[in-house]
Design an enzyme around this catalytic site. Sequence first.
Site, short mmCIF file in Angstrom:
data_model
loop_
_atom_site.label_atom_id
_atom_site.label_comp_id
_atom_site.label_asym_id
_atom_site.label_seq_id
_atom_site.Cartn_x
_atom_site.Cartn_y
_atom_site.Cartn_z
N ALA A 36 0.83 -1.21 0.00
CA ALA A 36 0.00 0.00 0.00
C ALA A 36 0.86 1.26 0.00
CB ALA A 36 -0.93 -0.01 1.21
N GLU A 37 1.98 1.22 0.77
CA GLU A 37 2.87 2.38 0.81
C GLU A 37 3.58 2.55 -0.53
OE1 GLU A 37 3.14 4.76 2.71
OE2 GLU A 37 5.07 5.67 2.27
N SER A 84 23.79 -21.65 -27.07
CA SER A 84 23.09 -22.67 -26.31
C SER A 84 24.09 -23.42 -25.44
CB SER A 84 22.39 -23.65 -27.26
OG SER A 84 21.51 -22.96 -28.12
N LYS A 120 18.99 -23.88 -13.54
CA LYS A 120 18.64 -23.59 -14.93
C LYS A 120 17.15 -23.24 -14.98
CE LYS A 120 18.91 -25.31 -19.65
NZ LYS A 120 17.52 -24.95 -20.00
N GLU A 178 17.23 -14.83 -17.92
CA GLU A 178 16.00 -15.58 -18.21
C GLU A 178 14.80 -14.82 -17.65
OE1 GLU A 178 16.81 -18.27 -19.80
OE2 GLU A 178 15.12 -19.65 -19.83
N LYS A 295 29.42 -23.64 -15.00
CA LYS A 295 30.33 -22.94 -15.89
C LYS A 295 31.71 -22.86 -15.23
CE LYS A 295 26.57 -19.96 -17.52
NZ LYS A 295 26.02 -18.59 -17.54
N LYS A 319 20.64 -31.68 -16.58
CA LYS A 319 19.18 -31.64 -16.57
C LYS A 319 18.59 -32.62 -15.56
CE LYS A 319 17.30 -29.39 -19.34
NZ LYS A 319 17.06 -29.52 -20.79
#
Length: 758
Positions: A36-37, A84, A120, A178, A295, A319
Site C-alpha cells: 500500500a505504501e 546454447s 537452470k 532468463e 560454468k 538436466k
Amino acid sequence: MSQGSEAEAQIEALREQIRFHNRQYYVYDAPQIPDAEYDRLMRQLQVLEAEHPELLSDDSPTQRVGGEPLQGFAEVHHRVAMLSLDNAFNAQKINEFDRRVRDQLGLAADASLIYAAEPKLDGLAISLRYEQGRLVQAATRGDGSCGEDVSSNVRTIKAIPLRLIGDDVPPVLEVRGEIFMPKAGFARLNEAARQQGEKEFVNPRNAAAGSLRQLDPRITAQRPLAFFCYGFGEIAGGPLEQSQSQSILRLRDWGLPVSPLLEQVDGVDGIVDYYQRIEAQREHLNYEIDGVVFKVDLFEQQQQLGFIARAPRWAIAYKFPAQEELTRVEAVEFQVGRTGAITPVARLQPVFVGGVTVSNATLHNMDEVLRKDVRPGDTVYVRRAGDVIPEVVRVLPERRPSDSKPVELPKLCPVCGSEVVRPEGEAVARCSGGLYCPAQRKEAIKHFASRKALDIEGLGDKLVEQLVEQGLVKDPADLFTLSLEELAGLERMAEKSAQNLLDALERSKQTSLARFLFALGIREVGDATAAALARHFRDLQPLMTAERDDFIHDSGIKGVGASTAQAICDTLAGPLPAEPLAGGLADWLAGMNVRGLNRAVAERLSERFGSLEALRQATPELLRREQRSLVEGVGPIVADHIVTFFRQPHNQEVIEKLRQVGVNWEEEAPPETPAESPLLGKTVVLTGTLSRPRSAIKAELQALGAKVTGSVSKNTDYLIAGAEAGSKLSKAQQLGVEILDEAGLARLLGGVSEQSDP
C-alpha cells in the site's frame, strides 16, 4: 528555489525511492514497506509527472505500463552470439565433461577446478543492453545470432531496472538472463483465465514466452514476470571481474536481480553435491527449473577452452529427470530422413507429459529398439527427454500381449524400395537410394531452399512435394531448369507466382560459399560449421579434395590421457625385468597396474613402439592422446562426414550441375592480420566517458594488435581515460601506467610513436 526546480527535485526523489524499493523487493528479496505504501509513492509520482510533463523521462518507474500496440517486432543482430548449452542427463556425462575440461586445461584429476553453479530456469532467454546505465534495448535469443526487439515489453517488467545504480557501470553493458513466470503468478493467471472462460496456459514457460511476445505491451505489463541474470554479451572494456561468479555479483550491486542460489563449487564432487541439493529444493522453489548450469568460473580458463559451433566448451546444463507417464505403443513405423537415416518411431496412445500431449516417440535406432525390446501393444513409460524430445524409457513386459512379435529392421526402404544398408560400426541404418529416394529428395531440396541455405523465396514445402512427385525435380540443380509453363501448371500456381519463383531462383544463384555448403546437407554441418569451413578453405575445390588430416591434428595413443602418459613414463624409468618379457610387450604392459593402462591401450603401445626399449624413449607428450581441430567446430566425426560426402561421385555430379546452371559465390577474403604498429602486443584498458562508443575504439585497438582488458594491473601498458574516469584511473596512477586522453589515443590509432603525452 523555483517551482520548476522544486518539482524536479520532488520527482527525482520519488523516482529514487521507488527504484530503491524495487531493488529491495526484486534483487535482495527484502521489502521494507508494504504494498500500500509502495502504491502511494507511485501515485504521488504519477500526479507530479502529469502536472509537469516536460520532466517525464523514459526511465521513470511510471513508464512500465506499456505503450500503444506494435505492428511487429524488429530484428536485432546480437553483437555477441547468444549460445546454447550442451546437456547432460546423468553423472557419467558430467564426469566426461569435467575430464574433457581438465584435459584441455592440462589439470590433473585431483586438481582444484572451480565452477560457477546456479539453477537452470525454465523461461525465455533475453539480452538486455544498457548504455550509460540506461536500458536501451532488449532482444530475444532467436537463432543465437539474430533475435527480436522486445524492448517495449521488457520495460514493463518491474524486476528489470530501467536505470542501473553506481558510478562504475560500463558505458556499454549487455547482460543475458532468463525471463520467467513464478509459480504463484502462473496459478493466478490461469485462475483468471478460467473465470473469464479463456484458454489456460499449459505451463509457466509457455506463459512467460507468450507474455513477452505480445504485440501490445499493455498486456505484458499485466503479466507476473520475473528475471534473473546469468551471463554477458558485449561489455565496454572487457570482463567485469576475473570470474563468472564475481562478475554476476557485480550485476547485483548495480541493481540487477541474480539467482540467490548462485554458488562456487569445486570439481565433480561439488557439481554432484550442488545438483542433489537443488533437486531436493526444486518443488519448494517459487519458479520452475529443469536442471542446473555449471560454468568454469575463471574467464581466463573459459577463453582457453573456447567454443564449438553453438555452445561453449566451458559450460554444461545438468538436466533433471523429466516427467514420465504410462501409455501404449500402437505401432512401430520407420521414417526416412533427408540423409537417408531409417529411424524407428513409436506411435503412442496420446498421453499428457511435461505440459504437452505426446503421440509419437523416437526409438533412435534398431540397437535401442532391441535393447529396450519395444513391441507394438506394449505398455511403456514415456518421457520428454530434456523436456523436449519424447522418448520411450522402458517397457512393462508383464503387460505385454501374448501374440506380440519383435520389431525387425526393414530390408527395403519404406518410401522408395531401395535396399536398406547399415555400415559396420554404425548404429544408424540408411536407405541406399540417395537423391533418388523421394523422401530424401524432398527433404534435401527443402533444406537446400531454406532460409539459412540458398533462401529461395516462395519455394515452400508443399511446392517442393509437388515438384518431386511430378518428376520435375530430382536433385537441387533441376530447380534452376524449371520453365514458366511447368511451374504455372502446378496446383495453386498462377503465371505471376510462377514468374516470382523463377525470379527468386535467379537471385539465389548469387550466394556465399558458407550458404552453399550448408545447403548441400552434409551430415552434422550446420550453418556455423559451414561458415567456419568457408573461412578456412576460402573456396570449394580445396575443401572437396581435403583429407581428414586437413581437419584434425591427431597425435599420441588412443586412450592415453595426461596422467596415464606420465604414469607410464615414471614406471618405465624404474627398474625393469632383465629377462625377456613373457607373453610379449602387450601382456607385460597390461600387468603393470598403471591407472588407465588397460589391455586395449597396452596393445596399441606394443603395436606403435614394438619393443620395451623403444617405448622407454617416449616422452609423456609423445604418448598423450591429442585430437585438435584445425577448423572451428569440426571434430573427428564431422571431418569424416565431410570427406565421405565429397568423395561420392553422385554428390560431385550434383555440385557440378549446380555450377553449370550458374550458382556462384565470391572467394572468401583471407582473414586480416594486425599490421606492424606501436600497439602490437600492448595491453590497453579503457575507462571513463569517451566521445565514441567504446566498442568501436576497442575494435580499432584490437585491429592494431592490442589486447584490450577490463582491469588495470602491472601488466597494463596504456590506460585510455575519458571524462569522469574513476577507480581505474587512480589505480593506473599508483602503478605508473601510462595514461592517454583521446588526443593521445588519436595519435596511437594514427600509427605514431607509442610514446605519447598523457
